[in-house]
Design an enzyme around this catalytic site. Sequence first.
Site, PDB file in Angstrom:
ATOM      1  N   LYS A  13     -13.306  17.241  53.904  1.00 57.90           N
ATOM      2  CA  LYS A  13     -12.988  17.430  54.553  1.00 57.90           C
ATOM      3  C   LYS A  13     -15.302  17.890  55.342  1.00 57.90           C
ATOM      4  O   LYS A  13     -15.316  17.708  56.377  1.00 57.90           O
ATOM      5  CB  LYS A  13     -13.320  19.577  54.456  1.00 57.90           C
ATOM      6  CG  LYS A  13     -12.751  19.931  56.220  1.00 57.90           C
ATOM      7  CD  LYS A  13     -12.686  21.248  56.398  1.00 57.90           C
ATOM      8  CE  LYS A  13     -12.469  22.101  54.565  1.00 57.90           C
ATOM      9  NZ  LYS A  13     -13.912  23.060  55.953  1.00 57.90           N
ATOM     10  N   ARG A  88     -10.632  29.871  58.053  1.00 50.22           N
ATOM     11  CA  ARG A  88      -9.214  29.871  56.601  1.00 50.22           C
ATOM     12  C   ARG A  88      -8.626  30.956  56.794  1.00 50.22           C
ATOM     13  O   ARG A  88      -7.275  31.106  56.260  1.00 50.22           O
ATOM     14  CB  ARG A  88     -10.763  30.516  55.746  1.00 50.22           C
ATOM     15  CG  ARG A  88     -11.944  28.826  54.879  1.00 50.22           C
ATOM     16  CD  ARG A  88     -12.116  29.633  54.020  1.00 50.22           C
ATOM     17  NE  ARG A  88     -13.212  28.141  53.110  1.00 50.22           N
ATOM     18  CZ  ARG A  88     -14.476  27.527  53.550  1.00 50.22           C
ATOM     19  NH1 ARG A  88     -14.874  29.009  54.464  1.00 50.22           N
ATOM     20  NH2 ARG A  88     -14.581  27.443  53.124  1.00 50.22           N
ATOM     21  N   ARG A 127     -14.358  15.409  38.931  1.00 52.61           N
ATOM     22  CA  ARG A 127     -15.805  15.540  39.239  1.00 52.61           C
ATOM     23  C   ARG A 127     -16.876  16.683  37.830  1.00 52.61           C
ATOM     24  O   ARG A 127     -16.612  17.285  37.312  1.00 52.61           O
ATOM     25  CB  ARG A 127     -16.070  16.687  40.352  1.00 52.61           C
ATOM     26  CG  ARG A 127     -15.845  15.656  41.670  1.00 52.61           C
ATOM     27  CD  ARG A 127     -15.807  16.915  42.960  1.00 52.61           C
ATOM     28  NE  ARG A 127     -15.368  18.289  43.033  1.00 52.61           N
ATOM     29  CZ  ARG A 127     -16.031  18.977  44.018  1.00 52.61           C
ATOM     30  NH1 ARG A 127     -15.827  18.693  45.350  1.00 52.61           N
ATOM     31  NH2 ARG A 127     -15.710  20.803  44.054  1.00 52.61           N
ATOM     32  N   ARG A 156     -18.106  21.170  36.158  1.00 56.13           N
ATOM     33  CA  ARG A 156     -18.235  22.706  36.674  1.00 56.13           C
ATOM     34  C   ARG A 156     -16.924  23.949  36.283  1.00 56.13           C
ATOM     35  O   ARG A 156     -15.844  23.403  36.890  1.00 56.13           O
ATOM     36  CB  ARG A 156     -17.779  23.254  38.111  1.00 56.13           C
ATOM     37  CG  ARG A 156     -19.482  22.169  38.621  1.00 56.13           C
ATOM     38  CD  ARG A 156     -20.091  22.833  40.026  1.00 56.13           C
ATOM     39  NE  ARG A 156     -18.712  22.726  41.053  1.00 56.13           N
ATOM     40  CZ  ARG A 156     -18.572  23.344  42.173  1.00 56.13           C
ATOM     41  NH1 ARG A 156     -19.039  23.785  42.387  1.00 56.13           N
ATOM     42  NH2 ARG A 156     -16.877  23.277  42.499  1.00 56.13           N
ATOM     43  N   ARG A 167      -7.496  27.675  43.395  1.00 55.97           N
ATOM     44  CA  ARG A 167      -7.803  27.432  44.602  1.00 55.97           C
ATOM     45  C   ARG A 167      -6.922  27.015  45.917  1.00 55.97           C
ATOM     46  O   ARG A 167      -7.113  27.413  46.638  1.00 55.97           O
ATOM     47  CB  ARG A 167      -9.032  26.636  44.434  1.00 55.97           C
ATOM     48  CG  ARG A 167     -10.887  27.403  43.549  1.00 55.97           C
ATOM     49  CD  ARG A 167     -11.734  25.633  42.925  1.00 55.97           C
ATOM     50  NE  ARG A 167     -12.257  25.555  44.333  1.00 55.97           N
ATOM     51  CZ  ARG A 167     -12.916  24.327  44.025  1.00 55.97           C
ATOM     52  NH1 ARG A 167     -12.730  24.134  43.167  1.00 55.97           N
ATOM     53  NH2 ARG A 167     -13.573  23.885  45.261  1.00 55.97           N
TER      54      ARG A 167
END
Length: 212
Positions: A13, A88, A127, A156, A167
Site C-alpha cells: 500500500k 483502519r 523479509r 523482525r 496481524r
Amino acid sequence: MIIVLLGPPGAGKGTQADKLAARLGIPKIATGDVLRAALRDGTPRGREAKAFMDRGDLVPDSVILAILQDVMSSPATEKGAILDGAVRTVPQAQGVGIMLAEVGRRIDKVLLFDIGDRKLISRLSGRTVCGQCQTPYKDREPGSKCEKCGGSLMRRQDDEPDAVRNRLDVYRAQTEPVVEYYKGIEMEPVKIDADADVDEVTARALKALEPE
Ligand SMILES: [Zn+2]
C-alpha cells in the site's frame, strides 16, 4: 481528488501510495509521516501528541485527525491527497469524513489493495533486515550476510509467521466493518488485486480512478 487507501500489511500500500502520488501529481499523506513531522516541528498538535506518548499512551484518533486536518487545509493538498494509514477502523473512517467536511472537502474514492493471506504471510515472513545497519532484504534467509556491512540478517519479530497471521487477523476483523461502512455511505471501496508486480498494480489502481 482525495483518495483513501486501505490494505493489509504486505500488500504494498505504501509503495502504491508513492506511485499514485507521482502519477497524479498530488501528495501522499501518510499518517505516520505527518505525525512525525508534527512532533519534529513542535506544532501545537505535535506537542499535544507528545504529551500522550511521553505517558506511554497511544496518540488518540482526535489528535491524529486534528493533525490531518491541518494538512488537509494547507495549500500543499489543494489539488488533493492520497491518504495512507488514516483509516483502519470504523471510528477512524467516520472521523476522517467529518474532519474533511469541516474543511469543505470530501473523499472521492476509496481503494482497497488486497492479496490472499497465504501470499501475504510468505511475503512478510520472507523479509529480513540486517541486525547491524538495518538494511532490509526480500527473499533472503535469516543468518545470511548483509551485502553492505557483512552483518547477520534477521527476521523482525513482527514478521515471524505466527505474528503475521495475528496481524492479518486483526486487520481483517477491523477492515470488514470499514468496507461495510463505506458501502453504507455509497462510497464502496474499489478492490484492487495486488498480487502482481508493482507497476501492474499501479496501472490497475489508476484504471479504478478513471471517471466512469
Ligand atoms: Zn548491514
